[in-house]
Motif scaffolding. Structure first.
Motif, PDB file in Angstrom:
ATOM      1  N   ASN A 151       0.840  -1.206   0.000  1.00 44.76           N
ATOM      2  CA  ASN A 151       0.000   0.000   0.000  1.00 44.76           C
ATOM      3  C   ASN A 151       0.869   1.247   0.000  1.00 44.76           C
TER       4      ASN A 151
ATOM      5  N   ILE B  66       2.491   1.772  -3.382  1.00 45.54           N
ATOM      6  CA  ILE B  66       1.537   2.259  -4.388  1.00 45.54           C
ATOM      7  C   ILE B  66       1.166   3.718  -4.130  1.00 45.54           C
TER       8      ILE B  66
ATOM      9  N   TYR C 168       1.201  -3.284  -8.270  1.00 45.12           N
ATOM     10  CA  TYR C 168      -0.198  -3.720  -8.402  1.00 45.12           C
ATOM     11  C   TYR C 168      -0.287  -5.234  -8.624  1.00 45.12           C
TER      12      TYR C 168
ATOM     13  N   ARG D 160       0.328  -6.878  -5.337  1.00 49.47           N
ATOM     14  CA  ARG D 160      -0.795  -6.741  -4.406  1.00 49.47           C
ATOM     15  C   ARG D 160      -1.974  -7.602  -4.869  1.00 49.47           C
ATOM     16  N   ALA D 161      -2.165  -7.677  -6.182  1.00 49.38           N
ATOM     17  CA  ALA D 161      -3.223  -8.548  -6.702  1.00 49.38           C
ATOM     18  C   ALA D 161      -2.946 -10.004  -6.328  1.00 49.38           C
TER      19      ALA D 161
ATOM     20  N   ASP E 140      -6.972  -4.758  -8.878  1.00 46.95           N
ATOM     21  CA  ASP E 140      -5.542  -4.485  -9.053  1.00 46.95           C
ATOM     22  C   ASP E 140      -5.020  -5.044 -10.369  1.00 46.95           C
TER      23      ASP E 140
END
Ligand code: FE2
Lengths: 519, 280
Positions: free
Chosen positions: B39, B42, B52, B55-56, B71
């Protein structure tokens, strides 16, 4: 089984891992006087970050380390490296390790060595005796620890939960070895066995450093260490207990695939660090039959044959388990040594912090190997001449009677059917006047095995366990006379040509249980 | 259930068992810590595609599928599509959209043809949609490229070949997988004995004998090894040679430490000897 479906590897991380795993180079050997170290290339005065011996046989040793040094040197004798010295340029292996293989050594002989420019009085070892013979001192001296990895255990809240306990067990062993060892004071450890869960909480490389290399430093530089894979070696399992949210839980990996390791701090599936750290025989070159995998293997040390099975990965898949069992049968069929000792993490009989009566589906299936190993492997041990089996997983000490044919739950155990009996028709205890014989007087066959749980080398816990498995002996030193000891400790095993003696040594260095098998 | 389906079900069950059912509440600070880190990255670099993707992937692993999808969509707008494909394929695999998963993995493999985790994934996805031949091609490629395999991997794939492909070539294909395993992990009884049985099943007795011979030194020519050799010779009706092997085994057994298994082996030898005497 092949890994199915959990390859979530971040590309860049993956590529960088692969990049550093494929850099092996060949050993090269030179022989020269040790005082010419000024001519030695690529050396460093620094002590390696980790230094340990692998695969000591009657003719060879692997010196393995992590550090700048690019070569190791070795000479016969007990003193400093002043005699004619052989040096080997290391090859680089996975996990940023270096390995120097020395061959054509002399059996049962003392050697000293150095790594780069680092040398110390503690850098010495003895080669194994010729296969089939006991060592010159008459005795193979084995130290066994299980579930010892608490020096790095900071779970669940980040604070150390068992500080100093593994060190206490080590000190207890050293005290016993120096003061009480009835055979030979300060006898060097010939074989150092790890029963799994030796680096809590996830078996990361960093945890191996803190829980093993920084703790057993001296023993590791003088004895070959032989491990087996515990559930915590496979890091954290990916679970979905509520069906709505996936979580990661230490020691709960259910995969059979060593490439599917993940730790809580790095959820990218990758190869289990254990396989990067240890160099284990896959080709039978230290005795035994080639297994083709480091996940399970065997080796000879003098008159003792050792087998390390994989109850964490291979045991979780039917095809792989059958393959391991087939290999075990081939291996034991070829074995002719006086004694045979088998290790694997999940104990077939336990009523400690784990329960060998749990259903396969209980606790998410984490303990299914307990049942499969009992049902499918104990018949092989009994038929093919195994004497002692060691496991951990439960964090206590439990030692069985001399068993045959017990495959079911604890309540199906019948001492008259499943154990060696004494003259009163009761299960014989294994010590004093009731020591066991390799060829059982009852059956006139070599068909019985002693099973030991030695999982208290880093902490003691029972959870709901009552230490009441009827296949285990009543412990005379337990205040409640249970069938086990809720005490920190480790096992010392001594094998001569006629007698196999295993003792449980607590953290104070006291002998708490003894079992003897004669031949 | 048919044999292929049994094996298929067994393999699938083992996978499903990874993800099922219990009432324990487990903590997982690793996930949350990682999420916080991503987070932060990003926030600082809102157009960093790799963050991304990571995180996805993390959302996929923790079962937060709507957030994962969001994401992935963002990542696809921030750089080359193929860079998203492996993780997106893994996401589709997880939610059992196997055709979509195959498409993503294929896209990724066009750029990284030897990326073995993707190969293994696509092999599994192909199996799920019944494309066995494609699945086996990927499994074979995976076994050739994966830095670590063990004999069990090759046996598993050989079993799939035997149970799920056309009878015509299946033994050939299974044996070549076993031989790939032998070339990569060394000769071992698990692999070679399996190949011996396959050679016997198609009556290639010379090949079976040669393969078993290769285990002579590995097993120190144990009494059991001699009996196994005798069994191949009996099956191929080479009675005299079989008897020689049995005799050698019996002589060795007299010297070896007695075990129940060796006592049973001796009884087996006597039975085979009687069988051979009847034939001669
Ligand atoms: Fe364990």
């Amino acid at each position: 089984m092949l890994m199915i479906g959990k390859r979530l590897i971040a590309t860049m991380v993956f590529l960088s891992i692969i990049g550093c795993t494929l850099t092996a180079q060949q050993n090269s050997i030179t022989t020269f006087g040790a005082n010419t170290s000024g001519t030695t290339p690529n050396t460093s005065p620094q002590k390696p970050e980790r230094l340990f011996l692998q695969q000591i046989s009657d003719v060879s040793v692997i010196i393995k380390w992590r550090g700048e040094a690019m070569q190791a040197c070795l000479a016969t004798g007990a003193g400093p490296l002043t005699e004619k010295t052989t040096c080997v340029t290391a090859k680089e292996t996975t996990g940023r390790h270096k390995e120097a293989l020395f061959e054509q050594l002399t059996a049962d002989t003392a050697y000293v060595y150095s790594v780069g420019e680092y040398s110390a009085p503690s850098l010495r070892f003895r080669t194994a005796p010729p296969t089939g013979s006991p060592p010159k001192d008459g005795n193979v001296h084995v130290w066994i620890i299980g579930d010892s990895g608490t020096a790095t255990e900071q779970y669940p809240l980040g604070n150390y939960t068992h500080p100093g306990e593994a060190k206490m067990v080590l000190d207890g062993f050293l005290k016993y070895n120096a003061e009480s060892n009835p055979l030979l004071k300060n006898e060097a450890v010939d074989v150092f066995l790890l029963l799994g869960d030796n680096a809590y909480i996830d078996g990361t490389d960093k945890e191996w450093q803190g829980a093993v290399f920084d703790l057993y430093t001296e023993i590791l530089t003088q004895s070959a260490v032989w491990p087996t894979i515990g559930n915590h070696e496979m890091g954290s399992g990916e679970l979905n207990p509520t069906g709505t949210r996936i979580v990661h839980y230490p020691g709960a990996s259910l995969t059979a695939n060593p490439n599917n390791y993940m730790s809580r701090e790095n959820l990218t599936p990758r190869r289990i660090p254990y396989l990067d750290i240890f160099t284990l025989p896959t080709d039978g070159n230290v005795g035994g039959v080639a297994s083709g995998t480091e996940q399970y293997y065997s080796f000879d040390y003098g008159n003792v044959h050792f087998v390390s099975l994989d109850s964490q990965l291979s045991a979780r898949d039917k095809i792989q388990r059958d393959a391991m069992r087939g290999w075990l049968i081939a291996d034991l069929s070829s074995n002719q040594l006086d004694w045979t000792v088998v290790i694997f993490h999940h104990p077939p009989y336990t009523k400690g912090s784990h329960d060998s009566d749990e259903k396969p589906s209980s606790f998410l299936g984490i303990d299914t190997p307990i049942i499969d190993m009992r049902k499918e492997f104990t018949p092989v041990f009994e038929d093919y001449g195994v004497d002692l089996v060691y496991g951990g997983h439960s964090h206590s000490y439990e030692r069985s009677y001399y068993l045959n044919g017990h495959r079911g739950d604890a309540n199906s155990f019948d001492e008259k059917i499943h154990s060696e009996l004494n003259s009163d028709g009761k299960a014989a205890t294994g010590y004093g006047g009731e020591s066991y014989f390799q060829v059982s007087p009852g059956s006139q066959k070599d068909d019985k095995v002693v099973y030991t749980v030695a999982g208290s080398s880093g902490k003691v816990s029972l959870k709901k366990g009552k230490l009441d498995h009827p296949a285990h002996t009543v412990q005379q030193h337990d205040p409640e006379r249970r069938r086990g000891l809720a005490e920190l400790g480790s096992v010392v095993l001594d094998a001569s040509s006629t007698e196999l003696t295993a003792r449980f040594i607590n953290e104070k260095g006291e002998i708490r249980d003894t079992v003897v098998i004669r031949r | 259930m048919s044999q292929p389906n049994i094996i298929r079900a067994r393999i699938s069950l083992a996978v499903i068992s990874l993800l099922c059912c219990a009432g324990h509440a487990f903590s997982h600070p690793g996930d949350e810590h990682k999420l916080e880190q991503l987070n932060a990255v990003i926030t600082q670099q809102p157009s960093l595609q790799s963050a991304y993707i990571q995180r996805a992937a993390l959302y996929t692993r923790t079962g937060n599928y709507p957030l994962a999808e969001k994401d992935f969509e963002a990542a696809q707008t921030l750089g080359d599509l193929y860079l998203v494909s492996h993780e997106l394929g893994a996401y589709y695999f997880k939610i059992k959209k196997y055709v979509a998963a195959v498409n993503q993995f294929t896209n990724y493999l066009e750029h990284y043809p030897n990326h073995y985790p993707t190969l293994e994934y696509r092999a599994e996805a192909y199996r799920e949609i019944g494309k066995t031949q494609k699945s086996l091609e990927d499994f074979s490629h995976f076994l050739e490229t994966s830095p670590y395999t063990n004999p069990g991997h090759y046996l598993t794939v050989a079993q799939i070949i035997l149970s799920e492909t056309d009878q015509g070539n299946s033994i050939d294909d299974a044996i070549s997988i076993i031989d790939l395993g032998i070339s990569r992990s060394g000769n071992s009884p698990q692999l070679q004995s399996f190949a011996v049985q396959l050679e016997i099943s198609r009556e290639f007795f010379d090949a079976a004998l040669t393969r078993h011979e290769s285990l002579r030194d590995i097993t120190s020519a144990s009494p059991r090894w001699h009996v196994e050799m005798a069994e191949i010779l009996v099956t191929s009706k080479q009675w005299g040679k079989a008897r020689d092997q049995l005799n050698q085994s019996a002589v060795k057994l007299a010297d070896y430490k007695k075990t129940p298994a060796r006592e049973k082996l001796l009884i087996h030898i006597e039975k085979l000897q009687r069988h051979i005497s009847d034939k001669l």
